[in-house]
Design a protein around this motif. Structure first.
Motif, mmCIF file in Angstrom:
data_model
loop_
_atom_site.group_PDB
_atom_site.id
_atom_site.type_symbol
_atom_site.label_atom_id
_atom_site.label_comp_id
_atom_site.label_asym_id
_atom_site.label_seq_id
_atom_site.Cartn_x
_atom_site.Cartn_y
_atom_site.Cartn_z
ATOM 1 N N ASP A 56 1.578 18.627 2.571
ATOM 2 C CA ASP A 56 3.011 18.789 2.374
ATOM 3 C C ASP A 56 3.566 17.794 1.368
ATOM 4 N N PHE A 57 2.756 17.523 0.334
ATOM 5 C CA PHE A 57 3.223 16.638 -0.716
ATOM 6 C C PHE A 57 3.440 17.439 -1.995
ATOM 7 N N ILE A 58 3.622 16.762 -3.111
ATOM 8 C CA ILE A 58 3.959 17.415 -4.377
ATOM 9 C C ILE A 58 2.772 17.266 -5.314
ATOM 10 N N PRO A 59 1.966 18.287 -5.473
ATOM 11 C CA PRO A 59 0.741 18.143 -6.279
ATOM 12 C C PRO A 59 1.007 17.973 -7.768
ATOM 13 N N LEU A 60 2.126 18.519 -8.289
ATOM 14 C CA LEU A 60 2.379 18.411 -9.722
ATOM 15 C C LEU A 60 2.899 17.029 -10.120
ATOM 16 N N LEU A 61 3.341 16.251 -9.156
ATOM 17 C CA LEU A 61 3.849 14.921 -9.462
ATOM 18 C C LEU A 61 2.752 13.873 -9.413
ATOM 19 N N SER A 62 1.773 14.071 -8.563
ATOM 20 C CA SER A 62 0.643 13.154 -8.447
ATOM 21 C C SER A 62 -0.632 13.968 -8.460
ATOM 22 N N ILE A 80 16.437 17.689 0.103
ATOM 23 C CA ILE A 80 16.245 18.261 -1.237
ATOM 24 C C ILE A 80 15.114 19.290 -1.241
ATOM 25 N N LYS A 81 14.754 19.766 -0.078
ATOM 26 C CA LYS A 81 13.636 20.699 0.004
ATOM 27 C C LYS A 81 13.924 21.995 -0.745
ATOM 28 N N GLU A 82 15.142 22.469 -0.680
ATOM 29 C CA GLU A 82 15.487 23.710 -1.367
ATOM 30 C C GLU A 82 15.379 23.553 -2.882
ATOM 31 N N GLY A 83 15.859 22.411 -3.402
ATOM 32 C CA GLY A 83 15.761 22.187 -4.837
ATOM 33 C C GLY A 83 14.322 22.051 -5.306
ATOM 34 N N TYR A 102 12.328 16.473 -11.269
ATOM 35 C CA TYR A 102 12.257 15.871 -9.935
ATOM 36 C C TYR A 102 13.199 14.674 -9.818
ATOM 37 N N ILE A 103 13.343 13.892 -10.893
ATOM 38 C CA ILE A 103 14.267 12.761 -10.881
ATOM 39 C C ILE A 103 15.699 13.239 -10.681
ATOM 40 N N ASN A 104 16.059 14.342 -11.327
ATOM 41 C CA ASN A 104 17.409 14.874 -11.169
ATOM 42 C C ASN A 104 17.667 15.362 -9.747
ATOM 43 N N ILE A 105 16.650 15.964 -9.137
ATOM 44 C CA ILE A 105 16.824 16.428 -7.756
ATOM 45 C C ILE A 105 16.879 15.248 -6.801
ATOM 46 N N LEU A 106 16.041 14.233 -7.025
ATOM 47 C CA LEU A 106 16.014 13.077 -6.147
ATOM 48 C C LEU A 106 17.307 12.263 -6.244
ATOM 49 N N VAL A 135 0.859 -1.184 0.000
ATOM 50 C CA VAL A 135 0.000 0.000 0.000
ATOM 51 C C VAL A 135 0.891 1.229 0.000
ATOM 52 N N CYS A 136 0.634 2.166 -0.926
ATOM 53 C CA CYS A 136 1.424 3.397 -1.041
ATOM 54 C C CYS A 136 0.518 4.610 -0.835
ATOM 55 N N THR A 137 1.120 5.689 -0.372
ATOM 56 C CA THR A 137 0.352 6.911 -0.081
ATOM 57 C C THR A 137 -0.093 7.639 -1.332
ATOM 58 N N LEU A 138 0.473 7.286 -2.491
ATOM 59 C CA LEU A 138 0.141 7.907 -3.774
ATOM 60 C C LEU A 138 0.622 9.349 -3.856
ATOM 61 N N ASN A 139 1.500 9.752 -2.949
ATOM 62 C CA ASN A 139 2.044 11.108 -2.954
ATOM 63 C C ASN A 139 3.508 11.053 -2.523
ATOM 64 N N PRO A 140 4.423 11.501 -3.376
ATOM 65 C CA PRO A 140 5.835 11.525 -2.972
ATOM 66 C C PRO A 140 6.055 12.560 -1.876
ATOM 67 N N TYR A 141 7.020 12.289 -1.056
ATOM 68 C CA TYR A 141 7.256 13.120 0.115
ATOM 69 C C TYR A 141 8.392 14.095 -0.162
#
Length: 638
Positions: free
Chosen positions: A314-320, A123-126, A232-236, A112-118
């Protein structure tokens, strides 16, 4: 006295004459004199039907020809059928056997996944910088102010220029005149974005900028999500080692309640990992657990029941762009491929998933192109120690090509030790390489789908879902009250922040599909015997008779060639001894019936050497070779 004694003794014993062999006697090894004699003996004594007619009707040529043609036709038809039977056997056909079993079942693993990356602190600044650039990009392209949705701070366009490579652009696409001329009188059923001839994309180039292309999308939503995901992949990828656990990694912050077989779950029943897109994931009943769950009874009360929090904070709306949770049911030894086999849960709904287990056992070797454990597949398993599956092999194959051709690893898949994940700060052309490689992978130009064979043993679960509103109108007040006091659940829209999941076996009967050879060696021999009996009415011993006939033919042919060879290359200069050797061969080296019967010379006459004659001798008078009794009868003395 001496004469009387001699007279009493009488004349001396007469020389013993060797007994001549009669026609009824047979040697240890004996062959026929000619082909005609051989075939006549075979047709008269064989157990094959119809062969005797060739001898009985020898005085009637018409009948002989008729039976010969009929016998040859039957022989040809039989071997034609033999060819069909052997062709079927070597095509390795299979039969599918379906067995229905009933027993206690091991409960599968559930992820089970939250469906939202954290948002990680490292990497918060990036990510904040990426959100601000995305906000300005959306305003430039669509005149949309997303500062409230992204939570960013306004920033001037001059400050944002050139902050990130590969900016998102609007591209003009020339209209297709031929299509518009055809459909000018018809309504446009496939309009472009806002009915304008333009697309959204970003440019990617190789290392030396000699080749570039635009990764474009007709949908603006897809273009923004893919462009945001690329950055986002580059930052992660800048996270070193294993991603750190987020602050909300406690089980109670995402899963409010967990029960299996009416018993509460604990921390030992799940494992945690992070997915780049689906966020924090929890796998229940993993193989690393001390005790695997067993289902001894079917039904919703004897399975897994989860109460989940689905609110976004506090998730990333543009990713999910969806709300809920991601769920996947898989085997304990298989990794969770959430993109391939997962499904989403809807908030405010109780989802009940009933399962039925199915097992498939394929035949390996010549019957199917499957592998037992993947050891014979030329692709390294990057998901080790997970068992081999076709998905594991395909993803590992793509990652190997990514490392080999792009010089870095794709962060969505595991990598080898010592290989860095792709980041355009270190690998400025990896995006160009990745999308080119993805196109080749989709069309199987990389050969991954050919290399990755199916496993011989597969266990799958057939799922069926049912939905109902949860909690109901009459019970939602006390349910949310309990959640707020026990789990600190506070949400303005309470129904959109929770969901319930039930996973269970609908029955303990499970189906096993096993393959077996359709034509075995026993079946092949039975079919061959049936055809032999159909056309000739004979048995296995008749086959031995045919083999004996072929052997006799070869031996007679060899003897005839040997006689011709000795007759043609005989050297007269060898003398009378050589002629005697030809006329009389020792018994130990040749059958007795091939030896001549020598006549004893008359008494008182000296033996004269026989004249040289060209072999072969007269085989009609061949017999045993008696040892010479008179020293004068020595062909070697001239």
């Amino acid at each position: 006295m001496k004469e009387d004694k001699l007279e009493e003794l009488g004349p001396g014993p007469e020389p013993v004459v060797p007994q001549q062999p009669t026609e009824e006697e047979e040697a240890l090894i004996e062959f026929h004199r000619s082909y005609r004699e051989l075939f006549q003996f075979f047709c008269s004594n064989t157990t094959i039907h119809g062969a005797i007619r060739l001898v009985c009707s020898q005085h009637n040529r018409m009948k002989t020809v008729f039976w010969a043609v009929l016998w040859l036709c039957a022989f040809g038809m039989m071997y034609w059928q033999f060819g069909l039977l052997f062709g079927e056997y070597f095509s390795y056909p299979i039969s599918l056997n379906i067995n229905l079993n009933s027993d206690k079942l091991v409960f599968p693993a559930v992820t089970v996944c939250t469906l939202n990356p954290y948002r990680y602190k490292e990497i918060k600044e990036g990510l904040e910088e990426l959100d601000r650039i995305t906000e300005q990009t959306l305003f430039d392209l669509y005149k949309y102010n997303s500062s409230k949705a992204l939570g960013g701070h306004p920033r001037s366009r001059r400050d944002l220029q050139g902050s990130l490579p590969h900016p998102l652009e609007r591209l003009q696409v020339p209209p297709a005149r031929s299509q518009r001329s055809v459909s000018s009188s018809m309504q446009d059923n496939n309009p472009q974005v806002n009915r304008k001839d333009w697309k959204i994309g970003f440019q990617l180039c190789n290392q030396n900028k000699s080749d570039c292309f635009y990764q474009t999308y007709s949908s603006g939503v897809d273009a923004v999500r893919e462009w945001y995901r690329f950055h986002y992949i580059n930052i992660l990828a800048r996270l070193t080692g294993i991603p750190p656990a987020p602050e909300e990694d406690a089980l109670g912050n995402f899963i409010f309640a967990c029960r299996f077989n009416q018993e509460s779950c604990n921390q030992a029943n799940y494992t945690h990992f992070h997915h780049p897109v689906y966020g924090n994931c929890y796998t229940f009943n993993h193989k690393n657990n001390s005790h695997l769950w067993m289902s001894s009874m079917p039904g919703i009360n004897n399975g897994l029941s989860l109460m989940l929090r689905t609110e976004q904070k506090d998730f990333i709306p543009l990713l999910s762009t969806v709300t809920g949770a991601r769920v996947m049911v898989h085997g304990q030894d298989e990794p969770a491929f959430m993109d391939d086999g997962g499904f989403n849960l809807r908030p405010g709904v109780e989802t009940s998933i009933s399962m039925r287990k199915e097992a498939l056992d394929r035949l390996g070797g010549d019957y199917s192109d499957c592998t037992q454990n993947g050891s014979d597949v030329p692709v390294e398993n990057l998901y080790h120690p997970a068992n081999y599956t076709q998905q594991v092999c395909i993803h590992s194959c793509f990652q190997e090509n990514m490392i080999q051709k792009c010089g870095c690893a794709y962060i969505f898949y595991p990598s080898r030790k010592g290989v860095e994940f792709c980041d355009y700060r270190k690998h400025n052309s990896w995006g160009y390489c990745y999308y080119k490689l993805l196109d080749a992978f989709s069309s199987d130009r990389l050969g991954c789908f050919t290399k990755c064979r199916k496993p011989c043993s597969v266990t799958s679960y057939q799922l069926s879902a049912g939905y109902s509103r949860w909690p109901s109108v009459t019970s939602q007040d006390w349910v949310f009250k309990m959640l707020s006091q026990q789990n600190n659940y506070t949400s303005t829209n309470k129904r959109d922040g929770v969901a319930k999941l039930n996973i269970f076996f609908r029955e303990l009967n499970y189906k096993t599909n096993s393959e077996s050879p359709s034509v075995t060696m026993v079946t092949l021999l039975s079919n061959l015997g049936s055809q032999w009996s159909l056309w000739f009415g004979s048995s296995v011993l008749s086959v031995v008779e045919m083999a004996e006939l072929v052997f006799d033919l070869l031996v007679i042919t060899f003897l005839m060639l040997l006689r011709r060879f000795r007759s043609r290359y005989w050297a007269p200069g060898r003398g009378a001894r050589g002629a005697g050797e030809v006329a009389c061969t020792p018994v130990s080296s040749f059958p007795s019936r091939f030896c001549p019967h020598p006549s004893s010379p008359p008494p008182g006459l000296a033996a004269t050497p026989p004249a040289l004659a060209a072999p072969p001798p007269a085989y009609a008078t061949l017999g045993h070779c008696p040892p010479p009794t008179d020293p004068a009868y020595d062909l070697g003395d001239p």
